[in-house]
Scaffold this active site. Sequence first.
Site, mmCIF file in Angstrom:
data_model
loop_
_atom_site.group_PDB
_atom_site.id
_atom_site.type_symbol
_atom_site.label_atom_id
_atom_site.label_comp_id
_atom_site.label_asym_id
_atom_site.label_seq_id
_atom_site.Cartn_x
_atom_site.Cartn_y
_atom_site.Cartn_z
ATOM 1 N N GLU A 113 -30.532 13.202 92.021
ATOM 2 C CA GLU A 113 -31.260 12.319 90.804
ATOM 3 C C GLU A 113 -30.746 12.843 89.419
ATOM 4 O O GLU A 113 -30.513 14.185 89.369
ATOM 5 C CB GLU A 113 -32.795 12.648 91.108
ATOM 6 C CG GLU A 113 -33.016 11.795 92.226
ATOM 7 C CD GLU A 113 -34.741 11.935 92.477
ATOM 8 O OE1 GLU A 113 -35.287 10.855 92.894
ATOM 9 O OE2 GLU A 113 -35.299 12.889 91.860
ATOM 10 N N CYS A 126 -30.562 14.820 81.926
ATOM 11 C CA CYS A 126 -31.069 16.218 82.711
ATOM 12 C C CYS A 126 -30.279 16.074 83.978
ATOM 13 O O CYS A 126 -30.163 15.202 84.925
ATOM 14 C CB CYS A 126 -32.418 16.151 83.273
ATOM 15 S SG CYS A 126 -33.178 17.389 84.026
ATOM 16 N N CYS A 133 -32.434 22.921 96.846
ATOM 17 C CA CYS A 133 -32.429 24.259 96.205
ATOM 18 C C CYS A 133 -32.715 25.317 97.264
ATOM 19 O O CYS A 133 -33.582 25.278 98.221
ATOM 20 C CB CYS A 133 -33.256 24.495 94.997
ATOM 21 S SG CYS A 133 -33.203 25.882 94.179
ATOM 22 N N CYS A 137 -39.416 28.179 94.455
ATOM 23 C CA CYS A 137 -40.552 28.198 93.417
ATOM 24 C C CYS A 137 -41.660 27.490 93.977
ATOM 25 O O CYS A 137 -41.594 26.317 94.364
ATOM 26 C CB CYS A 137 -40.143 27.886 92.109
ATOM 27 S SG CYS A 137 -38.505 28.719 91.723
ATOM 28 N N CYS A 140 -42.531 23.604 92.486
ATOM 29 C CA CYS A 140 -41.339 22.915 92.266
ATOM 30 C C CYS A 140 -41.236 22.106 93.475
ATOM 31 O O CYS A 140 -41.099 22.268 94.568
ATOM 32 C CB CYS A 140 -40.060 23.704 91.880
ATOM 33 S SG CYS A 140 -38.533 22.669 91.723
ATOM 34 N N CYS A 363 -40.198 17.113 84.899
ATOM 35 C CA CYS A 363 -39.688 18.500 85.380
ATOM 36 C C CYS A 363 -40.279 18.683 86.693
ATOM 37 O O CYS A 363 -41.329 18.497 86.989
ATOM 38 C CB CYS A 363 -39.998 19.443 84.613
ATOM 39 S SG CYS A 363 -39.535 19.340 82.956
HETATM 40 N N1 SAH Z 1 -33.423 25.669 88.933
HETATM 41 C C1 SAH Z 1 -33.232 25.830 87.466
HETATM 42 C C2 SAH Z 1 -33.227 24.380 86.773
HETATM 43 C C3 SAH Z 1 -34.159 23.500 87.272
HETATM 44 S S1 SAH Z 1 -35.800 23.089 86.961
HETATM 45 C C4 SAH Z 1 -34.773 26.475 87.045
HETATM 46 O O1 SAH Z 1 -35.476 26.820 87.893
HETATM 47 O O2 SAH Z 1 -34.699 27.077 85.992
HETATM 48 C C5 SAH Z 1 -36.223 22.755 85.323
HETATM 49 C C6 SAH Z 1 -37.549 23.486 84.751
HETATM 50 O O3 SAH Z 1 -38.708 22.850 85.418
HETATM 51 C C7 SAH Z 1 -37.803 24.771 85.240
HETATM 52 O O4 SAH Z 1 -38.199 25.807 84.280
HETATM 53 C C8 SAH Z 1 -38.492 24.579 86.211
HETATM 54 O O5 SAH Z 1 -39.473 25.750 86.477
HETATM 55 C C9 SAH Z 1 -39.520 23.697 85.869
HETATM 56 N N2 SAH Z 1 -40.372 23.008 86.925
HETATM 57 C C10 SAH Z 1 -40.204 23.040 88.172
HETATM 58 N N3 SAH Z 1 -41.121 22.227 88.727
HETATM 59 C C11 SAH Z 1 -42.034 21.848 87.862
HETATM 60 C C12 SAH Z 1 -43.477 21.269 87.813
HETATM 61 N N4 SAH Z 1 -43.690 20.688 88.967
HETATM 62 N N5 SAH Z 1 -43.949 21.065 86.724
HETATM 63 C C13 SAH Z 1 -43.403 21.665 85.384
HETATM 64 N N6 SAH Z 1 -42.195 22.073 85.416
HETATM 65 C C14 SAH Z 1 -41.541 22.357 86.562
HETATM 66 FE FE1 SF4 Z 2 -34.911 25.906 92.570
HETATM 67 FE FE2 SF4 Z 2 -37.161 24.324 91.604
HETATM 68 FE FE3 SF4 Z 2 -37.078 27.068 91.610
HETATM 69 FE FE4 SF4 Z 2 -35.581 25.717 89.779
HETATM 70 S S1 SF4 Z 2 -37.756 25.840 89.844
HETATM 71 S S2 SF4 Z 2 -34.983 27.443 91.438
HETATM 72 S S3 SF4 Z 2 -34.785 23.790 91.116
HETATM 73 S S4 SF4 Z 2 -37.180 25.864 93.599
#
Ligand code: SAH
Ligand code: SF4
Length: 386
Positions: A113, A126, A133, A137, A140, A363
């Site tokens: 995406e 973006c 991944c 986290c 996420c 995000c």
């Molecule tokens: N993997 C990288 C980049 C992708 S995520 C990273 O983790 O930095 C881009 C941003 O969105 C990151 O700061 C991530 O922590 C945040 N993010 C992930 N899931 C989210 C959610 N459900 N709500 C808000 N932000 C989120």
């Molecule tokens: Fe991977 Fe989501 Fe964590 Fe970014 S925030 S490192 S995309 S699991």
Amino acid sequence: MSAPITPDNLTVPRKDVTGKPTLIGLTREAMREALIEMGTPEKQAKMRVGQIWHWLYFKGVTDFGLMTSLSKAYRAELAEVFTLERPEIVAKQISKDGTRKYLLRIAGGHEVEVVYIPEKNRGTLCVSSQVGCTLTCSFCHTGTQKLVRNLTAGEIVAQILVARDDLNEWDNTPFDKRMLSNIVLMGMGEPLYNFDNVRDAMKIAMDPEGISISRRRITLSTSGVVPEIARAGEEIGCMVAVSFHATTDEVRDTLVPINKRWNIAALLDALRNYPRLSNSERITFEYVMLKGINDSDADAHRLVKLIEGIPAKINLIPFNPWPGSPYERSDWKRIETFGDIVNAAGYASPVRRPRGEDIMAACGQLKSETERARKSRKQIAEEAGL
Ligand code: SAH
Ligand code: SF4
């Protein structure tokens, strides 16, 4: 702890769905070598790269036949050997706020995406760096999808090309107002676990004779792959954002499990040493606001103390829920109060307005629905050595 998965072995060769190799995503040097291999005389190769580069990344053509500065015979030869085909757009959705989400099909039938976010004075794309991944986290959506593979440099660049096709934004000079003016590596995946491909793709995006987006308009977001952060500064030179999200190791361990490998102190150390840091080139600390988890006044005070001395801004991200997500978004009042504390300490603390929520483009909501094969979080974490 075992080494993290850096799944280079999962990266497919640079071939698209036609089975021919693509020229998209090759650095200038790699393209020169590819042309020589095809039979281009060595003496001419550099000039040919310049010509083709212009057609690919300035004009945005997808057909060698249109490269009229090259002889017909040479165009035919190129078309015989290479392809310029874009990934297929499987779906395109436009949110009521103007955000566009593209679902692209890449080699192997995988899907990624890409999200375009228009704003008043700029437009941000973006971009994803991996399918899925390896990290997990807990807030996420992408993290619940197993890593399928790294994207090639060509597939990362292609996301920009597809968006510019759709925005009808080719053939303009760096002085024209751009709809797509900024890139954030904040889509699916951890960009620093796909370093070389991300670097090559961003070098192409920055190249002044092509897409020409300045390094200062490119932001790479990492969850904290500490050993690669300095390299990003040196070899890419882009801005860096870090998914910070917590102010104690205890909480960060649960939210961003890579913290067990490189903790807050190690991460801050790497950030303090990021090249060229100044008031005009600041680190962005991303901080997802999770109700009752990381959003207290004490957290805000700890945060400003931790980052003391680092030119920084704090991007507060209201948590975006997804089906089955275990957290709630902090109340707006709480987010404001948290932001005020950070602000009073001298740091800008903009709240990232959720964009494209109605199309699951915000995000952390990205995840290709077709990637069904899922492992448990525990299983993924074990494999990643976390
Ligand atoms: N993997 C990288 C980049 C992708 S995520 C990273 O983790 O930095 C881009 C941003 O969105 C990151 O700061 C991530 O922590 C945040 N993010 C992930 N899931 C989210 C959610 N459900 N709500 C808000 N932000 C989120
Ligand atoms: Fe991977 Fe989501 Fe964590 Fe970014 S925030 S490192 S995309 S699991």
